[in-house]
Design an enzyme around this catalytic site. Structure first.
Site, mmCIF file in Angstrom:
data_model
loop_
_atom_site.group_PDB
_atom_site.id
_atom_site.type_symbol
_atom_site.label_atom_id
_atom_site.label_comp_id
_atom_site.label_asym_id
_atom_site.label_seq_id
_atom_site.Cartn_x
_atom_site.Cartn_y
_atom_site.Cartn_z
ATOM 1 N N ALA A 12 0.745 -1.186 0.091
ATOM 2 C CA ALA A 12 0.045 0.081 0.116
ATOM 3 C C ALA A 12 0.927 1.289 -0.182
ATOM 4 O O ALA A 12 1.972 1.247 0.532
ATOM 5 C CB ALA A 12 -0.929 0.037 1.316
ATOM 6 N N GLY A 68 0.269 -4.947 0.629
ATOM 7 C CA GLY A 68 -0.716 -5.072 -0.392
ATOM 8 C C GLY A 68 -0.201 -5.745 -1.705
ATOM 9 O O GLY A 68 -1.223 -5.894 -2.514
ATOM 10 N N GLU A 88 -0.726 -9.187 -1.547
ATOM 11 C CA GLU A 88 -2.017 -9.428 -1.487
ATOM 12 C C GLU A 88 -2.674 -9.467 -2.700
ATOM 13 O O GLU A 88 -3.511 -10.174 -2.955
ATOM 14 C CB GLU A 88 -2.549 -8.644 -0.390
ATOM 15 C CG GLU A 88 -2.270 -8.949 0.990
ATOM 16 C CD GLU A 88 -2.836 -8.145 2.190
ATOM 17 O OE1 GLU A 88 -2.472 -6.779 1.942
ATOM 18 O OE2 GLU A 88 -3.479 -8.277 3.026
ATOM 19 N N GLU A 121 3.796 -6.211 7.118
ATOM 20 C CA GLU A 121 3.283 -5.205 7.759
ATOM 21 C C GLU A 121 3.514 -4.826 9.389
ATOM 22 O O GLU A 121 3.474 -3.856 9.908
ATOM 23 C CB GLU A 121 1.785 -5.270 7.557
ATOM 24 C CG GLU A 121 1.039 -5.187 6.228
ATOM 25 C CD GLU A 121 1.230 -6.181 5.444
ATOM 26 O OE1 GLU A 121 1.998 -7.059 5.447
ATOM 27 O OE2 GLU A 121 0.425 -6.162 4.170
HETATM 28 C C1 3H9 Z 1 0.355 -2.611 3.253
HETATM 29 O O1 3H9 Z 1 0.752 -2.952 2.158
HETATM 30 C C2 3H9 Z 1 -0.969 -2.849 3.992
HETATM 31 C C3 3H9 Z 1 -1.881 -3.997 3.229
HETATM 32 O O2 3H9 Z 1 -1.632 -5.020 3.853
HETATM 33 C C4 3H9 Z 1 -3.044 -3.379 3.374
HETATM 34 C C5 3H9 Z 1 -3.805 -1.957 2.779
HETATM 35 C C6 3H9 Z 1 -5.267 -2.075 2.628
HETATM 36 N N1 3H9 Z 1 4.640 3.477 0.125
HETATM 37 O O3 3H9 Z 1 13.179 1.540 0.764
HETATM 38 P P1 3H9 Z 1 13.727 2.399 -0.283
HETATM 39 C C7 3H9 Z 1 9.587 4.820 -0.819
HETATM 40 S S1 3H9 Z 1 1.597 -1.536 4.146
HETATM 41 C C8 3H9 Z 1 5.140 4.602 -0.219
HETATM 42 O O4 3H9 Z 1 14.836 3.270 -0.064
HETATM 43 P P2 3H9 Z 1 14.833 0.128 -1.702
HETATM 44 C C9 3H9 Z 1 10.702 5.279 0.228
HETATM 45 O O5 3H9 Z 1 10.191 5.930 1.104
HETATM 46 C C10 3H9 Z 1 3.087 -1.704 3.221
HETATM 47 N N2 3H9 Z 1 6.435 4.982 -0.366
HETATM 48 O O6 3H9 Z 1 14.155 1.202 -1.443
HETATM 49 C C11 3H9 Z 1 11.647 5.692 -0.711
HETATM 50 O O7 3H9 Z 1 11.372 7.178 -0.742
HETATM 51 P P3 3H9 Z 1 12.598 8.306 -1.007
HETATM 52 C C12 3H9 Z 1 3.637 -2.841 3.191
HETATM 53 C C13 3H9 Z 1 7.289 3.896 0.019
HETATM 54 O O8 3H9 Z 1 15.081 -0.200 -2.875
HETATM 55 C C14 3H9 Z 1 11.679 5.000 -1.864
HETATM 56 O O9 3H9 Z 1 10.275 4.533 -1.785
HETATM 57 N N3 3H9 Z 1 5.027 -2.679 2.439
HETATM 58 C C15 3H9 Z 1 6.706 2.502 0.260
HETATM 59 O O10 3H9 Z 1 16.006 -0.002 -0.765
HETATM 60 C C16 3H9 Z 1 12.500 3.855 -1.990
HETATM 61 O O11 3H9 Z 1 12.455 3.057 -1.072
HETATM 62 C C17 3H9 Z 1 6.097 -2.467 2.945
HETATM 63 O O12 3H9 Z 1 6.276 -2.201 4.002
HETATM 64 C C18 3H9 Z 1 5.371 2.318 0.324
HETATM 65 N N4 3H9 Z 1 5.035 1.346 0.627
HETATM 66 O O13 3H9 Z 1 13.795 -0.984 -0.911
HETATM 67 C C19 3H9 Z 1 7.261 -2.320 2.006
HETATM 68 N N5 3H9 Z 1 7.947 1.475 0.094
HETATM 69 O O14 3H9 Z 1 13.208 7.749 -2.253
HETATM 70 C C20 3H9 Z 1 8.083 -1.004 2.301
HETATM 71 C C21 3H9 Z 1 9.067 2.391 -0.252
HETATM 72 O O15 3H9 Z 1 11.671 9.447 -1.015
HETATM 73 N N6 3H9 Z 1 9.224 -0.874 1.315
HETATM 74 N N7 3H9 Z 1 8.563 3.588 -0.358
HETATM 75 O O16 3H9 Z 1 13.463 8.031 0.204
HETATM 76 C C22 3H9 Z 1 10.394 -1.470 1.440
HETATM 77 O O17 3H9 Z 1 10.353 -2.305 2.123
HETATM 78 C C23 3H9 Z 1 11.418 -1.109 0.672
HETATM 79 O O18 3H9 Z 1 11.245 0.365 0.391
HETATM 80 C C24 3H9 Z 1 11.722 -2.001 -0.832
HETATM 81 C C25 3H9 Z 1 12.650 -1.382 -1.438
HETATM 82 C C26 3H9 Z 1 12.061 -3.441 -0.372
HETATM 83 C C27 3H9 Z 1 10.228 -2.216 -1.553
#
Ligand code: 3H9
Length: 704
Positions: free
Chosen positions: A61, A100, A103, A123
């Protein structure tokens, strides 16, 4: 819609998501996906593939949308449309399918993934649980045990393991789109029908009685104080008794209760703060960086060895220097032993151990540092020794080499001043054990060049550290804030709290360790030496008096088997020591401190509010760039509970007025004690913001 593209390739309708950087499920992505699925129901395609552009499949999400009203279609609507599709829908995964995003893949009828891909439901790391069917679909596909492991811990798993677990149907090597289209065509040829996970049954085979309770207990320890993992267990357990729709309802209810909790708000704050901390406000993001292919480390002690491991782990060659050949050999042996522990834990194999050891070359000769790109000094914490090391480095190192000190307290500018290249000198403050702790304080000297700072911040990522920029001052961010925290812990003892009460209160509140147990672990001789070297502190006879006494009695903490506590020689188990409690009483009497009963609430405020107060000063002086940076320092370097978001985030949640008023009460409670007035003087930034009714976060935003 630019975020979603739809085209037909042969028999296959290809839905491509393009929402950099991580294809998060923003409103535009959700709308586009739903439109494409609806549209494709009536076109010539026979199956649909959902694939993503860029570096990853949908990573979840859009966290930035949390807390705002949900704009239709919700993710629930999108996943329903996917699952109800009359044509088979296939997810084609690369990078990470997370939250998400995973999902979404689970709502598809089939899933294929590149062999390098990962899938997961992280999450809980944001204080949440999967909010759109993850807790209901994973048990149906992969069983209860896998669901519990994946969802309550939140670590992603490889495509290969996901295939073994039944979460992925087909693993692709090479070109994902080509492979996914071929797989989809094959399904069309086989006249495969939409296979809906919601219709699958959860099997209770192999579920031993008490499994859910054992997870509840395990997580109550491992994720102490956190609500989300416990909610997740309830939802997974519900799959055994409830229908899919009932389970979804329960999951949504629990998800929303987590989403609206201060815990999730704090953990989401830390997620963004961690990423923001790596950015330096006044240095352009495209500043050219220096190439770091080889590193020299001076000092083969615990710190130097731990630092060396970080570079070897990242494939960077290290020259580990110690003038004492025996100390060098010992240091190299300790490194090997640490890697062997990793092998025992299944995190490394013998070949990797040998590869890493081969990247670390021992030396007793400074000349071996002539060609390295970066030197990190990790010698004894004494400014004169450090200065002499830097004077030598200035003579030996090639032009352009970065010269770093791992000092925890000393003046980086004074160290830089002994060289003819202060622009190349920087502080790189690793935390012990350096091969484990994620935090790296990058200390910017007055003359440190921008490209040296940019290089250090980038390098931190390469060696898997979280970097925070700090300015030069005594103790930088983390240790400077600790001064009053430690003082208050010992004042509480004099005033009547036992070591046990102070430590257990803080641990229950969420700290990884209480302050007195931490002192015993670090060694009471270390703190003693640090205090004796300080000339800037008021001459307060009560200041850290109990620590000093223990040191003078030879009770140095865990290393001598006794400190604030007694330690079992074999198991290192900690026990209260009645002698120490008696000693504290006598000392309190001698110092004229009247003992009383102290509440847990007071202990928490007495320890955490000084952190906030000093943090406010650090911000005002520009030593830290943002309140979030301070939070990252405490969460990653000092065992501050992540579900409280760090001291500055916690202060915002409590309210700065409340924090300020309490600090004033502590300051004024004993007008005869002048030191109380000094240590509890409220920071002017805190006072200003409290009066204006603002938070640290609002203050920080206004400066962007
Ligand atoms: C969810 O999904 C709830 C659902 O079950 C239900 C919903 C109803 N959103 O980490 P990075 C940004 S909860 C917005 O440096 P990497 C991050 O801030 C979500 N922004 O890259 C950064 O911004 P900036 C569950 C996001 O390659 C840029 O992207 N998912 C999100 O080292 C690059 O990120 C997670 O918890 C997001 N979801 O790693 C996954 N994710 O460049 C969270 C990232 O301005 N994300 N950004 O600083 C991660 O674990 C890592 O970002 C990922 C990439 C592994 C994907």
């Amino acid at each position: 819609m630019t975020e979603i593209n739809y085209e037909i390739d042969g028999n296959i309708g290809v839905i491509t998501v393009n929402n950099p950087p991580v294809n998060a499920l923003s409103h535009a992505v959700r709308s586009g996906l739903k439109e494409a699925i609806d549209y494709a129901q009536n076109d010539a395609s026979k199956a649909l593939v959902i694939i993503c552009e860029g570096r990853t499949f949908i990573a979840g999400a859009d966290i930035t949308e949390f807390g705002k009203p949900v704009q239709a279609p919700s993710l629930y609507d999108v996943l329903k449309a996917i699952e109800n599709s009359q044509k088979p829908v296939i997810a084609a995964i690369h990078g990470s399918a997370l939250g998400g995003g995973f999902e979404t893949a689970l709502a598809c009828h089939y899933r294929c993934a590149l062999d390098t891909a990962k899938v997961g439901l992280p999450e809980v790391k944001l204080g949440l649980l999967p909010g759109c069917s993850g807790t209901q679909r994973v048990p149906r596909l992969a069983g209860i045990k896998t669901a519990l492991d994946m969802i309550t811990i939140g670590n992603p798993i490889s495509a290969e393991n996901a295939k073994k677990a039944g979460l992925i149907d087909f693993v692709i090597t090479g070109d994902l789109k080509k492979g996914a289209l071929a797989y989809a065509e094959e399904l069309v040829d086989q006249q495969a029908i939409p296979r809906r996970v919601r219709d699958m049954k959860v099997t209770s085979d192999g579920i031993e009685p008490g499994l859910f309770d054992s997870y509840r207990k395990k997580l109550a320890k491992k994720a102490r104080g956190q609500l989300a993992p416990q909610h997740a267990i309830d939802c997974i357990e519900a799959t055994m008794a409830m229908t899919f729709d009932e389970g979804l309802k329960l999951e949504l209810d629990r998800f929303l209760s987590c989403l609206n909790s201060p815990q999730s708000s704090a953990m989401r704050h830390l997620f963004f703060a961690e990423r923001e901390a790596g950015k330096v406000r006044d240095i352009a993001r495209d500043t050219p960086i220096r190439d770091i292919k080889s590193v020299g480390i001076i000092g083969a002690g615990t710190m130097g060895g731990g630092i060396a491991m970080n570079f070897a782990n990242a494939g960077i060659g290290v020259t580990l220097l110690d003038l004492n050949g025996e100390a060098l050999d010992r240091g190299l042996q300790v490194i090997r032993k640490n890697y062997q522990i990793s092998i025992k834990r299944g995190k490394l194999n013998e070949t990797q151990l040998e590869e890493r050891m081969s990247l670390i070359t021992g030396s007793t000769n400074y000349d071996d540092l002539q060609k390295v790109d970066l030197v990190i000094e990790a010698v004894f914490e004494d400014i004169n020794i450090k200065k002499s090391v830097f004077a030598q480095l200035d003579q030996i190192c090639k032009p352009g080499a970065i010269l770093a000190t791992n000092t925890s307290y000393q003046d980086v500018d004074a160290i830089a001043a002994v060289t003819n290249r202060p622009q190349d000198v920087i502080g790189l403050h690793f935390f012990s054990p350096a091969n484990v702790m994620k935090l790296l304080e990058v200390v910017r000297g007055e003359k440190t060049a921008d490209d040296v700072i940019a290089t250090a911040m980038k390098l931190a990522r390469t060696i898997n550290k979280v970097s925070v920029l700090a300015g030069v001052c005594y103790g930088f961010i983390g240790n400077r804030m600790l001064t009053n925290y430690i003082r208050e812990a010992q004042m509480l003892l004099l005033e009547g709290a036992t070591p046990e009460l102070v430590d257990s209160t803080m641990q229950t509140w969420g700290m990884a360790m209480g302050p007195l147990a931490m002192g015993d672990l670090a060694g009471l001789d270390i703190g003693y030496a640090v205090r004796k070297a300080r000339t800037d502190l008021p001459d307060d006879p009560k200041y850290c008096r109990i620590s000093d006494l223990l040191y003078e009695m030879g009770r140095l903490g865990q290393k001598s088997g006794a400190g604030f506590y007694q330690y079992d020689a074999q198991t290192r188990a900690r026990n209260s020591d009645p002698d120490i409690e008696a000693l504290i009483k006598v000392e309190a009497e001698r110092l004229g401190v009247i003992q009383r009963t102290i509440s847990e609430e007071e202990i928490i405020a007495r320890l955490i509010y000084p952190l906030i107060n000093e943090g406010a000063r650090i911000l005002d002086e520009g030593i830290a760039q943002r309140p979030g940076d301070i939070d990252v320092v405490y969460a990653f370097g000092y065992g501050f509970p992540i579900f409280r978001g760090g001291p500055m985030c916690f202060a915002d949640q409590v309210g700065l007025k409340e924090v300020f008023d309490t600090i004033c009460q502590f300051r004024d409670r004993d007008p005869d004690d002048k030191f109380n007035g000094i240590y509890w003087e409220p920071a002017s930034l805190l006072e200003r913001l409290a009066n204006e009714g603002k938070t640290f976060a609002e203050w920080s935003k206004s400066r962007d």
